[in-house]
Design an enzyme around this catalytic site. Structure first.
Site, PDB file in Angstrom:
ATOM      1  N   ARG A  46       0.836  -1.273  -0.004  1.00 31.57           N
ATOM      2  CA  ARG A  46      -0.011   0.207  -0.032  1.00 31.57           C
ATOM      3  C   ARG A  46       0.949   1.227   0.077  1.00 31.57           C
ATOM      4  NH1 ARG A  46      -3.781  -1.081   4.782  1.00 31.57           N
ATOM      5  NH2 ARG A  46      -1.964  -1.693   5.439  1.00 31.57           N
ATOM      6  N   LYS A 150       4.078 -19.126   4.732  1.00 36.98           N
ATOM      7  CA  LYS A 150       3.394 -19.662   6.078  1.00 36.98           C
ATOM      8  C   LYS A 150       3.219 -18.562   7.016  1.00 36.98           C
ATOM      9  CE  LYS A 150       5.922 -20.571  10.034  1.00 36.98           C
ATOM     10  NZ  LYS A 150       6.903 -19.749  10.908  1.00 36.98           N
ATOM     11  N   HIS A 180      10.115 -22.967   4.350  1.00 45.57           N
ATOM     12  CA  HIS A 180      11.528 -22.968   3.949  1.00 45.57           C
ATOM     13  C   HIS A 180      12.513 -23.912   4.358  1.00 45.57           C
ATOM     14  CE1 HIS A 180      12.082 -21.031   7.789  1.00 45.57           C
ATOM     15  NE2 HIS A 180      13.416 -21.080   7.567  1.00 45.57           N
ATOM     16  N   LYS A 184      16.135 -26.093   2.277  1.00 44.86           N
ATOM     17  CA  LYS A 184      17.635 -26.300   2.842  1.00 44.86           C
ATOM     18  C   LYS A 184      18.196 -27.435   2.102  1.00 44.86           C
ATOM     19  CE  LYS A 184      16.355 -23.967   7.156  1.00 44.86           C
ATOM     20  NZ  LYS A 184      17.107 -22.816   7.479  1.00 44.86           N
ATOM     21  N   GLU A 218      17.046 -22.677  18.714  1.00 45.97           N
ATOM     22  CA  GLU A 218      17.291 -21.386  18.371  1.00 45.97           C
ATOM     23  C   GLU A 218      17.918 -20.531  19.747  1.00 45.97           C
ATOM     24  OE1 GLU A 218      14.886 -19.532  15.001  1.00 45.97           O
ATOM     25  OE2 GLU A 218      13.429 -20.402  16.374  1.00 45.97           O
ATOM     26  N   ASP A 237       4.292 -22.093  15.510  1.00 42.57           N
ATOM     27  CA  ASP A 237       5.611 -21.562  14.629  1.00 42.57           C
ATOM     28  C   ASP A 237       6.611 -22.516  14.080  1.00 42.57           C
ATOM     29  OD1 ASP A 237       6.909 -19.134  13.905  1.00 42.57           O
ATOM     30  OD2 ASP A 237       8.479 -19.682  15.440  1.00 42.57           O
ATOM     31  N   HIS A 242       7.876 -27.052  10.006  1.00 42.39           N
ATOM     32  CA  HIS A 242       9.360 -27.165   9.955  1.00 42.39           C
ATOM     33  C   HIS A 242       9.480 -28.570  10.461  1.00 42.39           C
ATOM     34  CE1 HIS A 242       9.332 -23.139   8.644  1.00 42.39           C
ATOM     35  NE2 HIS A 242       9.640 -22.643   9.750  1.00 42.39           N
TER      36      HIS A 242
END
Ligand code: BG6
Length: 485
Positions: A46, A150, A180, A184, A218, A237, A242
């Site tokens: 926008r 996603k 994604h 990999k 992580e 998430d 994944h």
């Protein structure tokens, strides 16, 4: 079709994903000559920008995110193919006008057009619906594909609704649901490891494997993503997409052919074989926790019970895996960034040496990131120490074996979408089945009889209860930061 020019239309052009991942990936593909010269990239959102304004801001972000692969000359050449169109995709008349502008610019020749939805997921349905009204899926002037970022829904019902909406406008083979992790290199290599070698497959089953651990740890915390994360939590998430993808590729049977639907059929069979966790088992089969300090993150509601860590035990009820638990674990704010699949083999049936001490048995560690590679652990005799043994390893590292840097997952996926290869994208049934595995756990965690939400310190491997939970099953987490340095 593959000789035609490519047009990428990115909805949500002013968003983070576009500047961090999509544009650097397109730039790298262009630089490597993978997309040819006849390329156009349109950003749509926008905000008002001129082409030049957008190019200038992308130059800065690409230089940052493409790192050493950024070269000013190559960028300047690529930037000539980048344009910006201001439009509100949720307004039908603006979508109709966008389509007219694209058609006018590309009136000379048929082209493959890839629409990429990278805006807020709340806007997906309205956007797709408007694309239908504007006739944007019509393939009479070249292939038309839609890539959907996603999260694909927030539960089974919403994912079904989104699939329904997408199918009203596009055929299934025009729809590319991105995960994604599938882009990999190491994840694709998992299939090569299993199906291009003959030594692993005979032992890849209940006769030799004790259990499998899949950890996506992580170090980062949620930062400024509370608005999204607090609703999503770790299961939506990381697990629904994944981690379940990693599990299906580890567990699937060899497909009849290396071709999108044959591979996806096998992955779907794994998801169908996952034993549902009944509400009264949620406390035994799952551990949930939140890192200390989460409640102080900007935008997190007071008293939030959102889990930032989860460990699940899933059983796959089929011939290959009966009795072999798959332990899946992920969390934010953990000791280090590492994604690894550990195939833990059984103990030898009879211990000849050093029978007083339980042996650590063989394991194969597939390190997905960072320092991509594979390590095989096995017992070795310590020299000059009687029959003392120690677990040693064989290492394989991509970067010492192959030159050149590892491509980003998005490069591979954008190229596949352009070339019309959906093999590394999720099919509608795959996404829905994944939700049907995760939904009951989310419901169980929200119910009155939910298992306790534990706490853990950042920089740890999660709550102590997760370690105890494994011990109570006679097993141990492989809590090792990247084994390949
Ligand atoms: C995203 C999640 O899908 O994957 C993030 O939304 C997570 O929360 C990210 O950090 C991890 O991806 P990667 O490629 O860095 O392992």
């Amino acid at each position: 079709m593959s000789n035609m020019g490519y047009t990428f239309v990115i909805f949500g052009a002013s968003g983070d994903l576009t500047s961090r991942k999509l544009i650097p990936a397109l730039y790298n593909l262009y630089r490597k000559g993978r997309l040819g010269d006849d390329l156009a990239v349109y950003g749509v959102s926008r905000s008002e920008f001129s082409d030049d304004d957008w190019r200038t801001s992308l130059k800065e972000t690409t230089a940052k995110f493409a790192g050493a692969r950024f070269h000013e000359d190559a960028w300047n050449e690529f930037a000539q193919h980048v344009f910006y169109i201001a439009a509100d995709a949720t307004k039908t008349e603006e979508m109709v006008s966008l389509k007219a502008q694209l058609d006018e610019k590309e009136a000379d020749a048929a082209r493959t057009r890839i629409y990429y939805l990278s805006m807020s997921p709340k806007l997906y349905e309205q956007t797709i619906c408007n694309m239908g009204v504007a006739g944007m899926s019509d393939e009479s002037d070249g292939a038309r594909r839609i890539v959907i970022e996603k999260p694909f829904g927030t539960d089974l019902a919403t994912s079904q609704q989104l699939n329904h909406c997408a199918h009203q406008v596009f055929q299934e083979d025009q729809i590319y649901r991105i995960d994604h992790y599938l882009g990999k290199e190491t994840v694709q290599n998992l299939m090569v490891l299993r199906f291009a070698n003959s030594i692993f497959e005979p032992i890849w089953n209940r006769n030799y494997v004790d259990h499998v651990q899949i950890t996506v740890a992580e170090e980062v915390v949620i930062g400024r993503r509370a608005g999204y994360y607090d609703h999503s939590g770790i299961l939506r998430d990381m697990f629904q997409n994944h981690i379940l993808q990693l599990m299906t590729i580890t567990a699937m049977e060899a497909p009849a052919k290396y071709e999108a639907n044959s591979v996806r059929d096998e992955k779907v069979k794994v998801l169908k074989s996952v034993r549902p966790i009944s509400p009264d088992q949620i406390g035994n089969e799952t551990v949930r926790a939140q890192y200390m300090g989460y409640l102080k993150e900007e935008g997190v509601p007071k008293g939030s019970q959102t889990a930032t860590f989860a460990a699940l035990r899933l059983c796959i009820d089929n011939w290959r895996w009966q009795g072999v638990p798959f332990y899946l674990r992920s969390g934010k704010g953990l000791s280090c960034r590492t994604s690894q699949i550990v195939v833990q083999f059984r103990q030898p049936p009879h211990l000849l040496f050093n029978r007083k001490r339980a042996l650590e048995s063989n394991r194969l560690v597939i390190q997905i990131q960072p320092n991509e590679g594979i390590q095989l652990h096995f017992q070795t005799k310590v020299p000059d120490a009687g029959m003392e043994m120690r677990l040693t390893d064989l290492d394989f590292r991509f970067d010492s074996e192959f030159s050149g840097s590892m491509p980003e997952a998005y490069e591979r996926l954008l190229l596949d979408a352009a070339e019309g290869d959906p093999g590394l994208f999720a099919r509608s049934d795959e996404v829905e089945l994944a939700w049907s595995i995760i939904d009951p756990i989310i419901a169980g965690w929200a119910s009155k009889s939910a298992p306790r939400l534990y706490w853990y310190e950042t920089g740890s491997w999660g709550p102590k209860e997760s370690t105890d939970w494994m011990y109570s099953q006679g097993r141990e987490w492989f809590d090792v930061c990247p084994v390949l340095k």
